[in-house]
Write a protein that holds these residues in place. Structure first.
Motif, short mmCIF file in Angstrom:
data_model
loop_
_atom_site.label_atom_id
_atom_site.label_comp_id
_atom_site.label_asym_id
_atom_site.label_seq_id
_atom_site.Cartn_x
_atom_site.Cartn_y
_atom_site.Cartn_z
N ILE A 158 -21.95 -40.44 40.29
CA ILE A 158 -21.64 -39.47 41.18
C ILE A 158 -22.47 -38.69 40.87
O ILE A 158 -23.29 -38.26 39.77
CB ILE A 158 -20.55 -38.40 39.94
CG1 ILE A 158 -18.96 -38.68 39.24
CG2 ILE A 158 -20.75 -37.22 40.40
CD1 ILE A 158 -18.29 -38.45 38.53
N GLN A 159 -22.70 -38.05 42.39
CA GLN A 159 -24.38 -37.81 42.48
C GLN A 159 -23.71 -35.96 42.58
O GLN A 159 -22.04 -35.61 42.53
CB GLN A 159 -24.30 -37.95 44.40
CG GLN A 159 -25.32 -39.68 43.85
CD GLN A 159 -25.55 -40.08 43.16
OE1 GLN A 159 -27.02 -39.38 42.72
NE2 GLN A 159 -26.30 -41.04 42.99
N ILE A 160 -24.67 -35.14 42.38
CA ILE A 160 -24.23 -33.50 43.05
C ILE A 160 -24.10 -33.50 44.21
O ILE A 160 -23.20 -32.65 44.47
CB ILE A 160 -25.89 -33.18 42.59
CG1 ILE A 160 -26.18 -33.17 41.13
CG2 ILE A 160 -25.18 -31.30 43.32
CD1 ILE A 160 -27.59 -32.34 41.23
N GLU A 161 -24.43 -34.00 45.40
CA GLU A 161 -23.24 -34.31 46.96
C GLU A 161 -21.75 -34.52 46.84
O GLU A 161 -21.27 -33.11 47.08
CB GLU A 161 -24.22 -34.75 47.32
CG GLU A 161 -25.09 -34.53 47.45
CD GLU A 161 -26.27 -35.56 46.99
OE1 GLU A 161 -26.10 -36.09 46.17
OE2 GLU A 161 -27.34 -34.84 47.15
N ASP A 162 -21.88 -35.26 46.06
CA ASP A 162 -20.46 -35.45 45.13
C ASP A 162 -19.35 -34.37 44.91
O ASP A 162 -18.17 -33.44 45.05
CB ASP A 162 -20.25 -36.63 43.77
CG ASP A 162 -19.87 -38.43 44.92
OD1 ASP A 162 -20.21 -38.32 45.83
OD2 ASP A 162 -21.07 -39.24 44.08
N MET A 163 -20.15 -33.52 43.64
CA MET A 163 -19.36 -32.45 42.98
C MET A 163 -19.21 -31.30 44.15
O MET A 163 -18.66 -30.80 44.18
CB MET A 163 -20.40 -32.21 41.97
CG MET A 163 -20.64 -33.25 40.99
SD MET A 163 -21.08 -32.44 39.03
CE MET A 163 -22.71 -32.91 39.93
N GLN A 164 -20.54 -31.25 44.63
CA GLN A 164 -20.44 -29.87 45.96
C GLN A 164 -19.73 -30.21 46.60
O GLN A 164 -18.93 -29.28 47.75
CB GLN A 164 -21.95 -30.32 47.05
CG GLN A 164 -22.95 -29.81 45.53
CD GLN A 164 -24.30 -29.64 46.52
OE1 GLN A 164 -24.42 -30.79 47.47
NE2 GLN A 164 -25.80 -28.72 45.79
N LEU A 165 -19.51 -31.81 47.51
CA LEU A 165 -18.03 -32.28 48.05
C LEU A 165 -16.78 -31.83 47.64
O LEU A 165 -15.99 -31.11 48.52
CB LEU A 165 -17.91 -33.84 48.13
CG LEU A 165 -16.71 -33.87 48.90
CD1 LEU A 165 -16.18 -33.88 50.23
CD2 LEU A 165 -16.92 -35.50 48.59
N MET A 199 -15.28 -39.30 55.54
CA MET A 199 -15.78 -40.51 54.67
C MET A 199 -16.27 -40.72 53.44
O MET A 199 -16.27 -41.19 52.18
CB MET A 199 -16.92 -40.81 55.55
CG MET A 199 -17.26 -42.61 55.69
SD MET A 199 -18.70 -42.90 56.95
CE MET A 199 -17.99 -42.70 58.30
N ARG A 200 -16.85 -38.93 52.74
CA ARG A 200 -17.22 -39.24 52.19
C ARG A 200 -16.72 -39.03 50.57
O ARG A 200 -16.85 -39.99 49.79
CB ARG A 200 -18.15 -37.77 51.51
CG ARG A 200 -20.08 -38.00 52.97
CD ARG A 200 -20.63 -36.83 52.90
NE ARG A 200 -20.54 -35.79 51.56
CZ ARG A 200 -20.84 -34.77 51.43
NH1 ARG A 200 -22.13 -34.30 52.74
NH2 ARG A 200 -21.68 -34.18 50.40
N LEU A 201 -15.08 -38.63 51.10
CA LEU A 201 -14.10 -37.89 50.39
C LEU A 201 -14.00 -40.05 50.19
O LEU A 201 -13.34 -39.70 48.36
CB LEU A 201 -13.79 -37.38 50.72
CG LEU A 201 -12.08 -36.88 49.84
CD1 LEU A 201 -12.90 -36.67 48.60
CD2 LEU A 201 -10.46 -36.21 50.80
N ALA A 246 -17.48 -27.48 40.08
CA ALA A 246 -17.52 -26.01 40.20
C ALA A 246 -18.31 -25.77 38.87
O ALA A 246 -19.37 -25.39 39.37
CB ALA A 246 -16.83 -25.71 40.27
N THR A 247 -18.23 -26.39 37.97
CA THR A 247 -18.09 -25.61 36.57
C THR A 247 -19.82 -26.25 36.21
O THR A 247 -20.68 -25.33 36.14
CB THR A 247 -17.12 -26.03 35.38
OG1 THR A 247 -16.27 -25.21 35.24
CG2 THR A 247 -17.96 -25.56 33.89
N LEU A 248 -19.82 -27.22 36.67
CA LEU A 248 -21.13 -28.41 36.63
C LEU A 248 -22.38 -27.98 37.03
O LEU A 248 -23.52 -27.54 36.91
CB LEU A 248 -20.79 -29.79 36.64
CG LEU A 248 -20.46 -30.71 35.38
CD1 LEU A 248 -19.96 -31.16 36.06
CD2 LEU A 248 -20.64 -30.24 34.23
N LEU A 249 -21.65 -27.16 38.12
CA LEU A 249 -22.87 -26.56 39.19
C LEU A 249 -23.34 -25.45 39.42
O LEU A 249 -24.21 -24.92 39.22
CB LEU A 249 -21.98 -26.80 40.73
CG LEU A 249 -21.94 -28.11 41.71
CD1 LEU A 249 -21.20 -28.09 42.39
CD2 LEU A 249 -23.29 -29.03 41.69
N GLY A 250 -22.58 -24.99 38.59
CA GLY A 250 -23.14 -23.19 38.04
C GLY A 250 -23.79 -23.00 36.78
O GLY A 250 -24.88 -22.24 36.76
#
Length: 303
Positions: free
Chosen positions: A2-9, A35-37, A70-74
């Motif tokens: 899992i990438q940060i971009e996946d979490m942002q998506l 496509m990313r989803l 969202a929690t991890l991104l924070g």
């Protein structure tokens, strides 16, 4: 992996109302987002969303993944902040949600002062009908009224009584209520907000006897209903009936004489102005700064 971009998506899909809105927030096209989803779902081996011709909805697994993302991104953003050499300089984005009328009149000017103190910070004010619990990705929420079932920390910023008011012309034509039961013979304007039972009013004598007195209950049959408090006040000023309105909005009209407060020796349920923020464990430096700033600003305003 899992990438940060996946979490942002995933976080974008949780907070935005549609796939196209999420794509705009991430600065990609809707087909690229789809496509990313699909790639993320293949990586996880889970279905994160259901798709129809008109909308995309997160599955229970997708909602769980999005909330944890969202929690991890924070937390990642908070780590970045904690490593800054100058811990007095705030950066990043601070998102505040507030009710329409109160947000425009009080919160927006305060946030303008806060932004001038922290030029490296991007401040966003999201005005909405029900900022709580529909908080989306807000870092802090201004709520007016009783807070129920909140996992966030609530801090009262200001007391806010509810006043029963009518225009002088309405009272001249229909008489002035002397006791609560008199209200039942009048036309009432109701404000539909926060999923509350707005036709049920609780009232008790004001002053020292209020705490001991048993409240009276009034079940009104509103003549007019709106979801906008400003509209309800304007209708009352135009002589359409009685309105139970927050002190912060009615006080100026009473001072101007376009509204008259009635049953002033009776106390209706109050609607305190409350700031809701995450617990200290999940709170960034930006959020802590706005908590302290608003507490100080409201304290100075009420002195």
């Amino acid at each position: 992996m899992i990438q940060i971009e996946d979490m942002q998506l995933a976080a974008a899909l949780l907070r935005e109302p549609s796939l196209s809105a999420a794509a705009r927030a991430l600065d990609v096209t809707p087909p690229a987002l789809s496509m990313r989803l699909r790639k993320l779902e293949a990586t996880l081996g889970l279905s994160l969303a259901t798709r129809t011709a008109r909308r995309l909805s997160l599955t229970p697994e997708g909602e769980r993944f999005a909330r944890e993302a969202a929690t991890l991104l924070g937390q990642i953003e908070g780590l970045r902040e904690s490593m800054q050499r100058d811990d007095q300089r705030l950066t990043g984005t601070l998102r505040i949600a507030a009710p329409f009328g109160y947000g425009r009149q009080y919160i927006a000017p305060m946030l303008a002062r806060f932004a001038r103190l922290h030029p490296g910070l991007s401040v966003q004010l999201d005005l909405r009908e029900t900022p709580w619990p529909d908080r989306h990705d807000a870092d802090a929420v201004i709520h007016i009224g009783t807070v129920r079932d909140s996992s966030w920390v609530a801090r009262t910023l200001s007391a806010n009584e509810r006043w029963l008011c009518a225009s002088p012309e309405y009272l001249r034509l229909h008489g002035v209520p002397r006791v609560p039961r008199d209200v039942m013979a009048h036309g009432c304007i109701s404000i539909r907000e926060n999923d509350e039972d707005v036709t049920l009013w609780h009232v008790r004598p004001a002053g020292r006897a209020a705490a001991k007195a048993k409240p009276q209950t009034l079940r009104i049959s509103p003549a007019y209903v709106t979801n906008d408090g400003g509209v309800a006040r304007q209708w009352a000023e135009q002589g359409m009936g009685l309105v139970l309105r927050s002190e912060w909005d009615a006080a100026d009209a009473v001072a101007r004489g376009t509204l008259v407060r009635v049953l002033a020796d009776w106390q209706f349920d109050s609607a305190p102005v409350t700031l809701l923020v995450p617990s200290r464990k999940g709170r960034t430096a930006r959020v802590q700064a706005i908590v302290e700033f608003l507490a100080e600003s409201f304290g100075a305003r009420e002195k």
